[in-house]
Each structure stands twice: as C-alpha cells, then as structure tokens.
Motif scaffolding. Structure first.
Motif, PDB file in Angstrom:
ATOM      1  N   ASN A   1       0.844  -1.191   0.000  1.00 49.29           N
ATOM      2  CA  ASN A   1       0.000   0.000   0.000  1.00 49.29           C
ATOM      3  C   ASN A   1       0.883   1.247   0.000  1.00 49.29           C
ATOM      4  O   ASN A   1       1.686   1.437   0.921  1.00 49.29           O
ATOM      5  CB  ASN A   1      -0.902  -0.019   1.236  1.00 49.29           C
TER       6      ASN A   1
ATOM      7  N   THR B   1       4.024   2.218  -6.864  1.00 47.49           N
ATOM      8  CA  THR B   1       3.554   3.607  -6.769  1.00 47.49           C
ATOM      9  C   THR B   1       3.515   4.315  -8.119  1.00 47.49           C
ATOM     10  O   THR B   1       2.747   5.261  -8.300  1.00 47.49           O
ATOM     11  CB  THR B   1       4.451   4.399  -5.810  1.00 47.49           C
TER      12      THR B   1
ATOM     13  N   THR C   1       1.396   2.317 -14.283  1.00 48.48           N
ATOM     14  CA  THR C   1       0.047   2.580 -14.781  1.00 48.48           C
ATOM     15  C   THR C   1      -0.772   1.293 -14.716  1.00 48.48           C
ATOM     16  O   THR C   1      -0.240   0.206 -14.454  1.00 48.48           O
ATOM     17  CB  THR C   1       0.097   3.069 -16.229  1.00 48.48           C
ATOM     18  N   ASP C   2      -2.063   1.409 -14.984  1.00 43.55           N
ATOM     19  CA  ASP C   2      -2.917   0.227 -14.986  1.00 43.55           C
ATOM     20  C   ASP C   2      -2.443  -0.786 -16.033  1.00 43.55           C
ATOM     21  O   ASP C   2      -2.455  -2.000 -15.786  1.00 43.55           O
ATOM     22  CB  ASP C   2      -4.372   0.620 -15.263  1.00 43.55           C
TER      23      ASP C   2
ATOM     24  N   TRP D   1       0.552  -2.642 -14.796  1.00 45.99           N
ATOM     25  CA  TRP D   1       0.171  -3.660 -13.823  1.00 45.99           C
ATOM     26  C   TRP D   1      -0.348  -4.918 -14.505  1.00 45.99           C
ATOM     27  O   TRP D   1       0.052  -6.036 -14.166  1.00 45.99           O
ATOM     28  CB  TRP D   1      -0.903  -3.107 -12.876  1.00 45.99           C
TER      29      TRP D   1
ATOM     30  N   TYR E   1      -1.898  -6.992  -3.750  1.00 47.38           N
ATOM     31  CA  TYR E   1      -2.049  -5.526  -3.783  1.00 47.38           C
ATOM     32  C   TYR E   1      -3.040  -5.117  -4.870  1.00 47.38           C
ATOM     33  O   TYR E   1      -3.930  -4.290  -4.646  1.00 47.38           O
ATOM     34  CB  TYR E   1      -0.695  -4.846  -4.031  1.00 47.38           C
ATOM     35  N   TRP E   2      -2.900  -5.719  -6.056  1.00 46.20           N
ATOM     36  CA  TRP E   2      -3.766  -5.346  -7.182  1.00 46.20           C
ATOM     37  C   TRP E   2      -5.219  -5.691  -6.884  1.00 46.20           C
ATOM     38  O   TRP E   2      -6.124  -4.898  -7.159  1.00 46.20           O
ATOM     39  CB  TRP E   2      -3.304  -6.050  -8.449  1.00 46.20           C
TER      40      TRP E   2
ATOM     41  N   TRP F   1      -6.465  -3.026  -4.243  1.00 45.93           N
ATOM     42  CA  TRP F   1      -6.477  -1.596  -4.528  1.00 45.93           C
ATOM     43  C   TRP F   1      -6.720  -1.240  -5.990  1.00 45.93           C
ATOM     44  O   TRP F   1      -7.099  -0.110  -6.282  1.00 45.93           O
ATOM     45  CB  TRP F   1      -5.140  -0.972  -4.095  1.00 45.93           C
ATOM     46  N   LYS F   2      -6.508  -2.193  -6.902  1.00 43.64           N
ATOM     47  CA  LYS F   2      -6.547  -1.850  -8.324  1.00 43.64           C
ATOM     48  C   LYS F   2      -7.625  -2.565  -9.128  1.00 43.64           C
ATOM     49  O   LYS F   2      -7.974  -2.110 -10.220  1.00 43.64           O
ATOM     50  CB  LYS F   2      -5.187  -2.175  -8.970  1.00 43.64           C
TER      51      LYS F   2
END
Length: 327
Positions: A65, A144, A147-148, A151, A193-194, A197-198
């Motif tokens: 995070n 951090t 970009t999408d 990822w 993480y993805w 948060w994504k």
C-alpha cells in the motif's frame, strides 16, 4: 484506512491451513485402505491450498500500500525481526523434536536443519515471508508509479513464468528452458495488492461471476484429484485463481465480521503451533487410521486441533515478550 474484510480472509486462511495439514498428515503418515476415503482426503488437501496464497495476498495488500511507508530500517527492526524471533522460538524446537523422534542426529543436526530451512513443513512460509519483506522496498517504486496497463502486463508475465509454465513443466511439458521462475510468491504478493487496490469495480461487484469461478475452481481441483493429475502446489494456476476469487468475494461484501476481528490477533499463533498438536496426535499417539479418517471423525479432530491451537496462543499472548515481539 481500515480494510474490513482482511480479518475475514485471515480467518478462513488460518482454518484452511489447519484443515490442510490435518488432512495432509493423514495422507503422509497413514496407509488409507479405502479408495473413497483416500480420494476424499486428497480433495481436502488440495482444495485447502488456497489458504497460503491468501496469506501472501493479504501481506501484499497491506505492505505494498503506497500509504504505508516502509523502508529497510523499519522493515528490519519490526517485521523481519518478528519473523526471525518466531523461527528461533518455534522453528528450532520443532527441528530438535523432529531430529530426536526420527533418530536422525543430535543438536548440531537440528541447528543445521534450522539454518537451512528444514523445520516442520509449515515453517517454510516464515523463511519465504522474510524474503518478501526484504524485497518490498525494491518493488515499492513500481507499485507507486506503474500505470494500470503496466500492472496488467506485469501480472500476466509473472503468472506465465512463475505459475503456468512451471505447472505445464510439472505435467511433463519439458519447458525447463522457458524463462521459468520457480518462486511464484512475488507474483502472488503483488497480485494481492492489485486485488485490494486496483481491481476494477466491474470485476469486484460481479458476485455471481466470482461465485461461479470459485465453484469451477473447486470442481477442477476435485477432477484433478480423481484423475490423478500432477498438482503444482500453492503455485498451481487453479489454486491461485481460487484464492483470487475468494479475495474478491470478501472484498465485494467488505463485511466487518466481529468474530474474525476478535480472532485475528490469534491467527499467527495458531499458524505457528497447530502442527504441534497434529504431529502429537499422528506421530506420538499414533491414532489408528479408522479413528480419524471418516469424515465426521476427521472434522472432530480438525476442530480439536484448531481449539487447542487457539487456547495455546491465548496463553502465550499472556506473556508480555510473546505478545509484544512475536504474536
């Protein structure tokens, strides 16, 4: 920011690990004469392997995070130190016990096993976790700044080279030269993480599709067990997919589960000590196969192992040093 569903995930992962090891211990230490019982426990073992990827995903969601600033001084002083102490206090005695009962050497042999990571089977996770902690500050800049599209590309590539290719190779495809990375946990760590948060809301909010995929993954696992396909453990694509869909289902409900919140502080301790009771029952007491294999008996043993582990952790947390630095 509090993530309500994380404790729920932590609870099911903890129960899954105890269930997995309770069943795996039977398969490893007992000859099960009934093909039906053997098939059932094989399904138990492999269907519960989602628990370890979920643990790794939880760590990725929390430690990667961007709002959580963690450099090497804090990582070493707090998190790596905690796991190292857990290994020393729990892992070394387990090595000593195993060496003694197997008549495979003395104290020096136990220390060598401890240093080289050959403690009881579940302790491998702690060695791996230290590695993830140490690599976190290195991969944090990507987290951090990516970009999408970055990822998606990174996750697909890591999935192919650390999960799909090794699985195909394990099935006899002979892809030993195809850029295989044998340790998939960095991928699972970043995937956590993805997912947290994504992941697009269109995926997270589609509970029907997530439920169907979850059930399909379980069906595939049962079919693989039935037909005797090789299984690539925690890095198997089906296992990772099952863990991911369960993660997203919990995220979609975002339930503030009071029982999970209450038991969350004890989950790490349960993980550390549960195999003590499993090994005591299977290796020391040598409980007969027919006493533990039937489904109702096995569930009873699983609940007993879980409750004993919870009670032990509760007692250990009364010790200030254990509560502050390890558990």
């Amino acid at each position: 920011m509090r993530i309500n569903y994380i404790n729920g995930l932590r609870l099911i992962a903890t129960l899954g690990v105890v269930f997995l090891h309770a069943s795996a211990g039977i398969l490893d230490l007992r000859e099960i004469p009934s093909p039906t019982d053997k098939f059932m426990h094989t399904c138990f073992k492999y269907s519960m392997q989602f628990a370890v990827p979920i643990f790794v995903m939880i760590s990725g969601a929390l430690f990667l995070n961007p709002a959580k600033e963690i450099g090497y001084p804090l990582m070493l002083r707090k998190y790596v130190k905690r796991i190292a102490l857990a290994l020393l206090i729990f892992g070394l005695p387990m090595c000593l016990i195993e060496t003694y009962f197997s008549n495979s050497g003395g104290v020096l042999t136990s220390i060598i096993h401890f240093i080289t990571g050959h403690s009881w089977t579940h302790m491998w996770y702690l060695y791996m976790l230290i590695g993830l902690y140490l690599i976190t500050p290195i991969i944090k800049p990507f987290v951090t700044q990516a970009t999408d599209k970055d990822w998606i590309a990174a996750l697909i590539l890591m999935f192919v080279i650390s999960s799909l290719f090794p699985t195909l190779n394990n099935m006899g495809a002979g892809l030993t030269s195809w850029m295989i990375i044998s340790t998939p946990y960095i991928f699972i760590y970043m995937l956590g993480y993805w997912l947290c948060w994504k992941a697009p809301q269109g995926i997270v909010g589609n509970r029907s599709a997530l439920t169907v995929v979850t059930l399909l993954c379980l069906a595939i696992i049962v079919a693989k067990c039935y037909y005797g396909f090789n299984y690539y453990g925690y890095a198997d694509p089906v296992t990772i997919c099952l863990a991911a869909t369960l993660f997203l289902l919990f995220r979609s409900f975002n339930m503030n589960w009071k029982f999970a919140n209450w038991i969350a502080p004890y989950c790490f301790g349960i993980y550390l000590v549960h195999n003590v009771f499993i090994n005591f029952a299977y290796k020391f007491l040598k409980i007969e196969t027919e006493s533990v294999v039937p489904i109702l008996n096995f569930i009873g043993f699983f609940l007993l192992f879980t409750l004993l582990s919870l009670a032990s952790t509760y007692i250990l947390m009364k010790i200030p040093f254990m509560r502050k630095y390890i558990l």
